[in-house]
Design a protein around this motif. Sequence first.
Motif, mmCIF file in Angstrom:
data_model
loop_
_atom_site.group_PDB
_atom_site.id
_atom_site.type_symbol
_atom_site.label_atom_id
_atom_site.label_comp_id
_atom_site.label_asym_id
_atom_site.label_seq_id
_atom_site.Cartn_x
_atom_site.Cartn_y
_atom_site.Cartn_z
ATOM 1 N N VAL A 1 0.840 -1.202 0.000
ATOM 2 C CA VAL A 1 0.000 0.000 0.000
ATOM 3 C C VAL A 1 0.874 1.251 0.000
ATOM 4 C CG1 VAL A 1 -1.779 1.286 1.252
ATOM 5 C CG2 VAL A 1 -1.876 -1.228 1.169
ATOM 6 N N ALA A 2 1.992 1.226 0.757
ATOM 7 C CA ALA A 2 2.871 2.395 0.821
ATOM 8 C C ALA A 2 3.501 2.684 -0.534
ATOM 9 C CB ALA A 2 3.964 2.156 1.868
ATOM 10 N N GLU A 3 3.789 1.656 -1.305
ATOM 11 C CA GLU A 3 4.415 1.858 -2.610
ATOM 12 C C GLU A 3 3.398 2.245 -3.676
ATOM 13 O OE1 GLU A 3 6.429 -1.858 -3.115
ATOM 14 O OE2 GLU A 3 7.945 -1.391 -1.587
ATOM 15 N N GLU A 4 2.165 1.735 -3.562
ATOM 16 C CA GLU A 4 1.137 2.048 -4.560
ATOM 17 C C GLU A 4 0.352 3.311 -4.203
ATOM 18 O OE1 GLU A 4 0.739 0.541 -7.363
ATOM 19 O OE2 GLU A 4 2.029 -1.202 -7.047
ATOM 20 N N LEU A 5 0.257 3.574 -2.862
ATOM 21 C CA LEU A 5 -0.596 4.654 -2.342
ATOM 22 C C LEU A 5 -1.998 4.566 -2.941
ATOM 23 C CD1 LEU A 5 1.876 7.674 -2.193
ATOM 24 C CD2 LEU A 5 1.042 6.219 -0.317
ATOM 25 N N HIS A 6 -2.452 3.313 -3.036
ATOM 26 C CA HIS A 6 -3.793 3.053 -3.581
ATOM 27 C C HIS A 6 -4.163 1.630 -3.142
ATOM 28 C CE1 HIS A 6 -7.037 2.311 -6.440
ATOM 29 N NE2 HIS A 6 -7.089 3.639 -6.652
ATOM 30 N N PHE A 7 -5.254 1.497 -2.365
ATOM 31 C CA PHE A 7 -5.626 0.188 -1.831
ATOM 32 C C PHE A 7 -6.042 -0.774 -2.936
ATOM 33 C CE2 PHE A 7 -5.492 2.276 2.228
ATOM 34 C CZ PHE A 7 -5.284 1.262 3.147
ATOM 35 N N GLY A 8 -6.708 -0.286 -3.964
ATOM 36 C CA GLY A 8 -7.141 -1.150 -5.051
ATOM 37 C C GLY A 8 -5.970 -1.749 -5.812
ATOM 38 N N ARG A 9 -5.022 -0.861 -6.173
ATOM 39 C CA ARG A 9 -3.857 -1.368 -6.925
ATOM 40 C C ARG A 9 -3.013 -2.289 -6.054
ATOM 41 N NH1 ARG A 9 -3.679 4.069 -8.818
ATOM 42 N NH2 ARG A 9 -1.990 4.536 -7.332
ATOM 43 N N ARG B 1 -10.313 10.475 -2.109
ATOM 44 C CA ARG B 1 -9.544 10.700 -3.332
ATOM 45 C C ARG B 1 -8.117 10.207 -3.264
ATOM 46 N NH1 ARG B 1 -11.221 16.843 -5.231
ATOM 47 N NH2 ARG B 1 -13.469 16.454 -5.489
ATOM 48 N N ALA B 2 -7.558 10.080 -2.049
ATOM 49 C CA ALA B 2 -6.123 9.772 -1.981
ATOM 50 C C ALA B 2 -5.789 9.006 -0.718
ATOM 51 C CB ALA B 2 -5.311 11.068 -2.043
ATOM 52 N N VAL B 3 -4.641 8.296 -0.809
ATOM 53 C CA VAL B 3 -4.058 7.609 0.339
ATOM 54 C C VAL B 3 -2.650 8.155 0.501
ATOM 55 C CG1 VAL B 3 -3.287 5.402 1.279
ATOM 56 C CG2 VAL B 3 -5.428 5.525 -0.022
ATOM 57 N N ALA B 4 -2.292 8.543 1.717
ATOM 58 C CA ALA B 4 -0.951 9.078 1.965
ATOM 59 C C ALA B 4 -0.402 8.488 3.256
ATOM 60 C CB ALA B 4 -1.005 10.603 2.061
ATOM 61 N N LEU B 5 0.912 8.362 3.301
ATOM 62 C CA LEU B 5 1.562 7.885 4.523
ATOM 63 C C LEU B 5 1.483 8.965 5.605
ATOM 64 C CD1 LEU B 5 4.757 6.229 3.026
ATOM 65 C CD2 LEU B 5 3.121 5.070 4.537
ATOM 66 N N THR B 6 1.224 8.562 6.809
ATOM 67 C CA THR B 6 1.317 9.474 7.934
ATOM 68 C C THR B 6 2.791 9.646 8.295
ATOM 69 O OG1 THR B 6 1.224 7.704 9.556
ATOM 70 C CG2 THR B 6 -0.892 8.626 8.823
ATOM 71 N N GLU B 7 3.056 10.551 9.208
ATOM 72 C CA GLU B 7 4.431 10.717 9.674
ATOM 73 C C GLU B 7 4.941 9.410 10.294
ATOM 74 O OE1 GLU B 7 8.107 12.490 10.432
ATOM 75 O OE2 GLU B 7 6.429 13.079 9.123
ATOM 76 N N GLY B 8 4.054 8.768 11.074
ATOM 77 C CA GLY B 8 4.444 7.481 11.658
ATOM 78 C C GLY B 8 4.724 6.430 10.593
ATOM 79 N N GLY B 9 3.896 6.397 9.541
ATOM 80 C CA GLY B 9 4.107 5.451 8.448
ATOM 81 C C GLY B 9 5.428 5.684 7.746
ATOM 82 N N ARG B 10 5.771 6.957 7.526
ATOM 83 C CA ARG B 10 7.046 7.266 6.865
ATOM 84 C C ARG B 10 8.227 6.825 7.733
ATOM 85 N NH1 ARG B 10 4.113 11.816 5.206
ATOM 86 N NH2 ARG B 10 4.818 13.030 7.016
ATOM 87 N N LEU B 11 8.105 7.036 9.050
ATOM 88 C CA LEU B 11 9.201 6.659 9.940
ATOM 89 C C LEU B 11 9.388 5.138 10.017
ATOM 90 C CD1 LEU B 11 8.612 9.188 12.866
ATOM 91 C CD2 LEU B 11 10.471 9.220 11.182
#
Length: 317
Positions: free
Chosen positions: A13-21, A54-64
């Motif tokens: 999900v982090a690499e696609e930033l899209h749950f469907g893909r 419309r979008a999926v983005a990493l939170t600060e915690g997700g990025r860390l």
Amino acid sequence: MDLVRHLRYFLAVAEELHFGRAAQRLGMAQPPLSQRIQRLERELGVRLFDRSARAVALTEGGRLLLAEARELVERAERLRALAGQVARGEIGTVRAGILPDLGGGVIAALVAAFRARCAGVELELHEITTAEQQRGLAERRLDVGILRHPFDVHSGLALGPVLVRDLGVALPARHPLAEREEIGLAELSGGLVLFPRQAAPALHDELLTGCARHGFTPAEVHPASNPEFAAGLVLSGAAVALDDGSLAGRHPDLVTRPLRGAPLTLRTSPVWPADRPTAATAAFAAAVAEVLCAAGMRRAGGAGGTLHPRPVSEFWV
């Protein structure tokens, strides 16, 4: 929870930033993927993604956590790959039993032939008799061995090719029969030099039975573990010895002559526990067949029958 599996979902999900893909990439439906990401967030106690229509983005915690998650998944994959190599016998150590009578050149060639097939596997050699190897294989102290027939092939052992060598008789060069091109067993008399029975009981008995069947019953059987001692006994005139050609090669006053009709043979096979076949044990068996055939043995049923100028063994198992 399977943490590594859930981290794989997170990475997709982090690499696609899209749950469907990400779900399509993972070969699963989107709702179960969303549920597993939520479970991972509950387990870690941190929200990993900001979700909107419309979008999926990493939170600060997700990025860390992203780099650490990727490293953990990669390490898990390396661990599984390594475990697979160990299970298949592609790396690690193979403990191999080697008969005491194999010459130095044969052992060196065997090690080289094995390394050419299994470069990542260490070969740990143990010089022990057929009887000791059978115990070592049964007790899991050996992974593979080289045994002299006969032995119990129904004792949980898998068997490689049967390699055969005809046995002759070693005599003093001055012996009246030494001038013959071949000798019948019934023409022999006196004592016989033979390896100690405890080294390979079934083979010891088989050879004496074969001698008697063809007309030679030794007046005395002289056990000899050391080929130099055996050569000395033959030179003294106390006895003759069964030989594949190598005993006579130790002393200019000894000769080896073929036995008429080739009534006695030496049969050898690589063996390993039937419930533990690996790429390494198969490679060892193939190396044994290659090297021993190059040294003068033949596969059972193959052509041959004459004593070879480069004996594979000294026949003192």
